[in-house]
Design a protein around this motif. Structure first.
Motif, short mmCIF file in Angstrom:
data_model
loop_
_atom_site.label_atom_id
_atom_site.label_comp_id
_atom_site.label_asym_id
_atom_site.label_seq_id
_atom_site.Cartn_x
_atom_site.Cartn_y
_atom_site.Cartn_z
N VAL A 219 40.89 41.35 25.96
CA VAL A 219 41.17 41.92 27.27
C VAL A 219 42.63 42.33 27.31
O VAL A 219 43.53 41.51 27.10
CB VAL A 219 40.85 40.89 28.38
N ARG A 220 42.87 43.60 27.57
CA ARG A 220 44.24 44.12 27.61
C ARG A 220 44.72 44.26 29.05
O ARG A 220 43.96 44.07 30.00
CB ARG A 220 44.30 45.47 26.89
N GLY A 221 45.98 44.64 29.19
CA GLY A 221 46.57 44.74 30.52
C GLY A 221 46.29 46.04 31.25
O GLY A 221 46.81 46.25 32.34
N VAL A 222 45.49 46.92 30.65
CA VAL A 222 45.08 48.15 31.31
C VAL A 222 43.56 48.25 31.25
O VAL A 222 42.93 47.72 30.35
CB VAL A 222 45.71 49.39 30.64
N ASN A 223 42.99 48.94 32.23
CA ASN A 223 41.54 49.07 32.30
C ASN A 223 41.22 50.48 32.76
O ASN A 223 41.09 50.75 33.95
CB ASN A 223 40.97 48.04 33.28
N THR A 248 34.78 45.67 35.78
CA THR A 248 35.68 45.59 36.93
C THR A 248 36.82 44.61 36.63
O THR A 248 36.76 43.83 35.67
CB THR A 248 34.93 45.10 38.18
N THR A 249 37.82 44.64 37.48
CA THR A 249 38.95 43.73 37.32
C THR A 249 38.48 42.28 37.35
O THR A 249 38.92 41.46 36.52
CB THR A 249 39.98 43.96 38.44
N MET A 250 37.60 41.96 38.27
CA MET A 250 37.16 40.57 38.40
C MET A 250 36.23 40.17 37.25
O MET A 250 36.20 39.00 36.85
CB MET A 250 36.46 40.35 39.75
N ALA A 254 36.93 37.11 34.70
CA ALA A 254 35.91 36.13 34.32
C ALA A 254 35.83 35.98 32.80
O ALA A 254 35.60 34.88 32.28
CB ALA A 254 34.55 36.53 34.90
N ILE A 255 36.01 37.09 32.06
CA ILE A 255 36.04 37.00 30.59
C ILE A 255 37.21 36.11 30.16
O ILE A 255 37.12 35.39 29.16
CB ILE A 255 36.16 38.40 29.97
N GLN A 256 38.29 36.15 30.91
CA GLN A 256 39.44 35.28 30.63
C GLN A 256 39.19 33.85 31.11
O GLN A 256 40.07 33.00 31.04
CB GLN A 256 40.70 35.85 31.30
N VAL A 275 45.98 39.83 34.40
CA VAL A 275 44.74 39.35 33.79
C VAL A 275 44.82 39.52 32.27
O VAL A 275 44.50 38.60 31.50
CB VAL A 275 43.51 40.10 34.36
N GLY A 276 45.27 40.69 31.83
CA GLY A 276 45.38 40.94 30.40
C GLY A 276 46.41 40.07 29.71
O GLY A 276 46.26 39.71 28.54
N ASN A 277 47.49 39.72 30.42
CA ASN A 277 48.55 38.89 29.85
C ASN A 277 48.19 37.41 29.77
O ASN A 277 48.82 36.65 29.03
CB ASN A 277 49.82 39.00 30.69
#
Length: 320
Positions: A219-223, A248-250, A254-256, A275-277
């Motif tokens: 998961v990266r910091g851009v989507n 989605t962002t959420m 959740a993957i994190q 989220v990505g960080n």
């Protein structure tokens, strides 16, 4: 153990260590957006602070008398997604982290970073500072997908303990690794209502579609949205793009392995970045539990042999 989290971001490392039974008593970060989210989810203080001034930071942190300092110094200068240039200005924070630990002298510390950090000189400078301060070091690169996270994300962990020999935690790092990687479907079941999804590639020479029956890529910091002109890559696990969408962002949170009741605030770009960080919560808990097992087993071994283990408690004093 009482823990203080440095470079805490939105709280993935803190939450994971809390889940492993640690008492996180304070946190520090220099990004307002992240500390706003952190403050919504934890009752202990989070300080906005520039940790580049290790002396000033050490004085503040020492007041909490931490038994363990945890943290993930910014990784952009080391990351494959960044410039891979340790002179970029942030890599020195790895050294500042070590200087803070050496000054406060908790019994333990945990430092997290990108998997390729050992290619760069700053980490060896940090390790020398920590060795000179009396810490034994154990280092390992963990794949989050083998640690309860539905994501193929490899991260470097260095754990230090005062008075220990180097490599003291090595076998505990690998003891409970899963036999296979966790897939998205393992974690979500059919809750997302999809069999595949789009993740924007860094280059169109790479695929952009991933199956629920494999781990998520990092998961990266851009989507980014799927561009209208995207054409199927030969490695995409689908025959058509019908129904394919980005997460989605959420869903990415959740993957994190952030829980569904975690509170988020801020604009979409900032939330995507934090989220990505973040350190995946379950990966942090895995490392916390490895330390717990080491402590329990070594206390038992010391008791059987009539020896006293070195105290886990310190007084948070400043080294002069």
């Amino acid at each position: 153990m009482k823990a203080v989290d440095l470079f805490c971001g939105c709280g993935g490392l803190s939450l994971g260590f809390q889940q492993a039974g640690y008492n996180v008593v304070a946190a520090y970060d220099n990004w307002d957006a992240a500390t706003d989210v952190y403050r919504l989810n934890f009752s202990h203080p989070v300080h906005k602070a520039d940790l580049m001034d290790a002396g000033k930071a050490s004085e503040s942190i020492a007041r909490y008398a931490p038994e363990i300092i945890i943290g993930g110094p910014p990784c952009q200068d080391y990351s494959s997604a960044g410039g891979r240039n340790e002179e970029g200005g942030r890599a020195i924070l790895t050294v500042r982290f070590a200087e803070i630990v050496a000054a406060v002298r908790p019994g333990w510390f945990v430092m997290e970073n990108v998997s390729n950090i050992m290619k760069y000189g700053k980490v060896f400078e940090a390790m020398q500072i920590l060795h000179d301060a009396g810490y034994g070091l154990s280092c390992h690169v963990l794949n989050a997908a083998l640690c309860g996270v539905p994501q193929r994300r490899k991260r470097f962990f260095m754990v230090g303990r005062l008075g220990a020999a180097d490599g003291f935690l090595d076998r505990y790092f690998i003891r409970h690794l899963a036999g296979r990687e966790m897939t998205m479907r393992d974690y979500f079941g059919d809750r997302l209502g999809i069999d595949a999804y789009y993740r924007h590639p860094r280059s169109y020479a790479r695929r952009g579609v991933f199956s629920m029956d494999e781990p998520s890529p990092t998961v990266r910091g851009v989507n980014r949205p799927m561009p209208s002109g995207y054409t199927l890559h030969h490695n995409d696990p689908v025959k058509t793009l019908d129904g394919i969408r980005p997460l989605t962002t959420m869903e990415r949170a959740a993957i994190q392995t952030f829980p569904s009741d975690y509170h988020w605030t801020g604009n979409k770009t900032a939330v995507e970045q934090m989220v990505g960080n973040a350190v995946p919560v379950s990966l942090a808990a895995y490392v916390g539990n490895a330390i717990n097992e080491y402590i329990v087993e070594n206390e038992q071994r010391a008791a059987r042999h009539g020896k006293q283990e070195p105290s886990m408690r310190t007084h948070g004093h400043i080294a002069v």
